[in-house]
Design an enzyme around this catalytic site. Structure first.
Site, PDB file in Angstrom:
ATOM      1  N   CYS A 196      -5.933 -12.180  11.489  1.00 54.90           N
ATOM      2  CA  CYS A 196      -5.111 -11.456  11.757  1.00 54.90           C
ATOM      3  C   CYS A 196      -4.109 -12.593  12.737  1.00 54.90           C
ATOM      4  O   CYS A 196      -4.448 -13.276  13.405  1.00 54.90           O
ATOM      5  CB  CYS A 196      -5.413 -10.176  12.784  1.00 54.90           C
ATOM      6  SG  CYS A 196      -3.820  -9.449  13.610  1.00 54.90           S
ATOM      7  N   HIS A 212     -18.470  -9.187  20.587  1.00 56.41           N
ATOM      8  CA  HIS A 212     -17.570  -8.852  19.491  1.00 56.41           C
ATOM      9  C   HIS A 212     -17.072 -10.007  18.681  1.00 56.41           C
ATOM     10  O   HIS A 212     -16.740 -11.322  19.468  1.00 56.41           O
ATOM     11  CB  HIS A 212     -16.461  -7.882  19.995  1.00 56.41           C
ATOM     12  CG  HIS A 212     -15.579  -7.387  18.988  1.00 56.41           C
ATOM     13  ND1 HIS A 212     -14.755  -7.927  18.049  1.00 56.41           N
ATOM     14  CD2 HIS A 212     -15.622  -6.320  18.535  1.00 56.41           C
ATOM     15  CE1 HIS A 212     -14.244  -7.322  17.239  1.00 56.41           C
ATOM     16  NE2 HIS A 212     -14.565  -6.096  17.505  1.00 56.41           N
ATOM     17  N   SER A 268     -16.549   0.552  15.578  1.00 57.05           N
ATOM     18  CA  SER A 268     -15.168  -0.184  15.482  1.00 57.05           C
ATOM     19  C   SER A 268     -14.680  -0.115  16.818  1.00 57.05           C
ATOM     20  O   SER A 268     -14.833   0.907  17.754  1.00 57.05           O
ATOM     21  CB  SER A 268     -14.229   0.649  14.651  1.00 57.05           C
ATOM     22  OG  SER A 268     -12.854   0.183  15.075  1.00 57.05           O
ATOM     23  N   GLU A 302     -14.335 -11.264  17.254  1.00 56.24           N
ATOM     24  CA  GLU A 302     -13.202 -11.566  17.463  1.00 56.24           C
ATOM     25  C   GLU A 302     -13.441 -12.539  18.902  1.00 56.24           C
ATOM     26  O   GLU A 302     -12.599 -13.658  18.815  1.00 56.24           O
ATOM     27  CB  GLU A 302     -12.079 -10.400  17.728  1.00 56.24           C
ATOM     28  CG  GLU A 302     -10.805 -11.015  18.212  1.00 56.24           C
ATOM     29  CD  GLU A 302      -9.826  -9.789  18.678  1.00 56.24           C
ATOM     30  OE1 GLU A 302      -8.984 -10.372  19.468  1.00 56.24           O
ATOM     31  OE2 GLU A 302      -9.728  -8.846  18.116  1.00 56.24           O
ATOM     32  N   ASN A 334     -11.851  -0.949  18.345  1.00 63.80           N
ATOM     33  CA  ASN A 334     -10.316  -0.170  18.751  1.00 63.80           C
ATOM     34  C   ASN A 334     -10.572   1.348  18.383  1.00 63.80           C
ATOM     35  O   ASN A 334     -10.197   2.079  19.236  1.00 63.80           O
ATOM     36  CB  ASN A 334      -9.407  -0.676  17.668  1.00 63.80           C
ATOM     37  CG  ASN A 334      -9.519  -0.415  16.656  1.00 63.80           C
ATOM     38  OD1 ASN A 334      -9.051   0.855  15.918  1.00 63.80           O
ATOM     39  ND2 ASN A 334     -10.099  -1.233  15.416  1.00 63.80           N
TER      40      ASN A 334
END
Length: 639
Positions: free
Chosen positions: A95, A123, A221, A125, A223
């Site tokens: 992203c 996580h 998830s 990310e 988010n």
């Protein structure tokens, strides 16, 4: 019941870009492997796998000839290096918002600044962000953790602060305010992506207008779960992955229901949930009517049902499914993970069970059901929350393989890598099989659930070490466990601290290797000979003074005693005879025979049993004199 859909629900730009890229590659005939699940939505991942995509945990697992897709979460720099080393083709779907953080991390490295990351350390990310700097990095999950770091932060010359793109907005604002007041050296970058800001703000506003909120998205998830937390502050909020999970009972007495979805939720699933909700309220049905309608729906794979046991055999049990004319079969394998379990010990006739439908067979009216999968679904929520919160969980080690061990945690299979199973590399991790252990969940992404046993062990050992150093003293005795052996001694765990028991302290006898006395895993009693708190070193003793053969010799064998003993070595000047374990005495060449002996080996050899007399002992120099001739003289005198 009125339904209001959030305007920003569904795929964000980064996820949509990654999914479209992967589908296009598959459609063009490319062999595709994604590093981890492409997005945190099991339905999309399963569809991609059905079309030929592989989900690989790392670069090493990617087969030759496959093209790698880097998901929107991004990856550490080391992953790019591995891809280059293997000369694999790759497509970077990181992203743009995440890529921006990677550049900030690299700048922090170049400017020798501490990189401070707000997010979940486990996580992918955050792991990718951390992997783009070789300098100092600190990760914090909330304001409380940040406050604990303040003393260390105040010592830094320069600090760069970023946030995981899906970090909770409200929490981020509190952390920013704290840093601005307490740490003026911090350079703060607002890196939460626009989609996250918009979704969380809309969920906040929408939940205040509704009495119930439905949040659609993967249970793992990040988010999606943050949207659920936001919505739950003002309304009764639930999370569903698909329309099948939508239970009319959740919406009882609801007047206005808000619907939002995580950034990894495809529009098709959102529409299915909305259609399902619309069907439930059609024709102004009462809640009781809706519930009855739900129960009357046909069975399908994945549906949770209640059933009553009709019969039990050694290999399976037959059940009647509530609200259905069907009967179901639960095999022993689907009833318990325990390979030694017996069906008759697990259930009996008329027991009520909660089960998951695995397979339906409408023609014969017999369905295949599973209890272990129901337990796994129920336990999955707890495991997911434990991964998020760092909660210590418990489970039973079911099996071991080359990579590590598998632990059953509330019905969920958790893989613990070999490096995370034991505290030492040389420990036999396969011995954990069958043990009840404590562990933390370090990764929970789709089907990939990874844990660590040694992180819990390390914390427990830390407390033990503190207690040990607070109370240790010379001569104090401990029960310890032998952890490893070297040529010079044995390392023994005496309470979170490994002390060295030198080879000379293991036995009063001369031994060539510690394995002659102890083995790894043995529980032994030791005592402290000396310790060095500054360097965290402890010297231990194992052999007991009461077992000292010289003490036994002095107390039990007076000078003049005769006995038969073996020859253990030959020298030019005599032969050494073992009078007891750990003590050898010398028979001088002149004391072997009444006749002249020119060469000891002409008369004696190792292993011979000889009659000797103890003639003298020097306890200070630990020397013993023996005589064979004296025994011969006494024998002649007796004649």
């Amino acid at each position: 019941m009125n339904i209001i859909r959030a305007k920003t629900a569904g795929f964000c730009f980064g996820v949509d870009r990654a999914v479209k890229l992967t589908y296009d590659l598959l459609a063009d005939g490319h062999k595709v492997a994604t590093l981890g699940p492409l997005i945190h939505n099991p339905q999309v991942v399963e569809d991609l796998e059905a079309k030929g995509a592989l989900t690989c945990p790392d670069v090493a697992s990617v087969p030759d000839g496959y093209e790698v897709v880097i998901r929107s979460h991004g990856v550490p720099q080391t992953v790019y290096d591995e891809i280059s080393t293997r000369r694999l083709a790759y497509h970077d779907a990181t992203c743009p918002f995440v890529a921006k953080i990677h550049k900030i991390a690299m700048r922090a490295d170049e400017n020798h600044a501490l990189l401070l990351v707000a997010g979940d350390a486990s996580h992918p990310e955050v792991q990718g962000i951390v992997g783009h700097t070789k300098g100092k990095v600190k990760v914090f999950a909330n304001l409380e953790e940040l406050e604990k770091m303040l003393p260390e932060l105040l010592q830094q010359k320069s600090i760069y602060v970023v946030a995981q793109t899906t970090f909770r907005v409200e929490s981020w604002e509190k952390c920013k305010e704290f840093l601005k007041k307490q740490c003026t050296k911090a350079e703060i970058f607002d890196t939460i992506c626009n989609a996250t800001w918009a979704r969380q703000q809309e969920a906040e506003d929408l939940s205040q207008k509704c009495d119930h909120m439905v949040v659609i998205g993967g249970h793992h998830s990040s988010n999606t779960q943050k949207l659920l937390q936001v919505a739950a502050r003002h309304a009764v909020a639930i999370n569903v992955e698909t329309a099948d999970e939508l239970d009319p009972a959740w919406l009882k007495d609801a007047v206005t229901v808000g619907v939002t979805a995580g950034a990894s939720t495809p529009s098709s699933i959102i529409e299915e949930v909305l259609n399902s909700m619309s069907e439930e309220i059609r024709d102004d049905m009462s809640f009781e009517e809706m519930l009855a309608a739900s129960e009357a729906k046909p069975l399908y794979a994945g549906k949770i049902v209640k059933a009553k046991v009709i019969s039990v055999s050694p290999t399976e049990c037959v059940v009647g499914i509530d609200g259905s004319k069907h009967t179901g079969v639960v095999t022993l394998r689907e009833m318990s993970h325990d390979p030694n379990a017996k069906m008759e010990d697990l259930v009996k006739v008329d027991d009520d069970l909660d089960l998951v439908v695995i397979k339906t067979n409408d023609q014969e009216g017999v369905d295949t059901l599973s209890r272990v999968r129901f337990e796994a679904q129920k336990g999955m929520k707890d495991v997911s929350e434990a991964a998020e919160n760092g909660t210590v969980m418990e489970g039973d080690v079911m099996e071991a393989n080359k990579g590590g061990v598998v632990v059953n945690v509330k019905g969920v299979r958790v893989f613990v890598p070999r490096s995370q199973a034991t505290m030492r590399r040389d420990e036999d991790y396969t011995k954990l099989v069958g043990q009840h252990v404590q562990l933390v969940i370090t990764e929970c992404a789709g089907r990939k659930i990874v844990g660590s046993i040694n992180k819990v062990t390390a914390e427990a050992n830390k407390a033990k070490r503190e207690e040990f150093w607070a109370n240790v003293e010379v001569g104090k005795q401990y029960k310890g466990v032998v952890k490893s052996l070297t040529s010079y001694g044995a390392f023994v765990d005496v309470g979170g601290v490994d002390g060295l028991c030198h080879i000379s302290e293991l036995s009063w006898s001369n031994i060539k290797h510690p394995s002659e006395v102890v083995s790894v895993g043995d529980e032994i009693e030791v005592y402290v000979k000396s310790y060095d708190p500054e360097n965290q070193k402890v010297s231990l003793g194992y052999k007991k003074e009461e077992d000292n053969p010289w003490v036994k010799l002095e107390n039990e064998v007076p000078v003049g005693t005769e006995f038969t003993a073996p020859v253990v070595s030959i020298t030019k000047f005599g032969a050494f005879v073992r009078i007891m374990p750990g003590i050898d005495g010398l028979v001088h060449i002149s004391e072997i025979s009444n006749e002249r002996v020119n060469k000891v080996s002409d008369v004696l050899k190792v292993g011979d049993e000889v009659r000797v007399k103890l003639t003298a002992v020097d306890f200070d120099r630990k020397r013993i004199s023996l005589s064979m001739k004296a025994c011969l003289d006494e024998a002649e005198d007796a004649e």
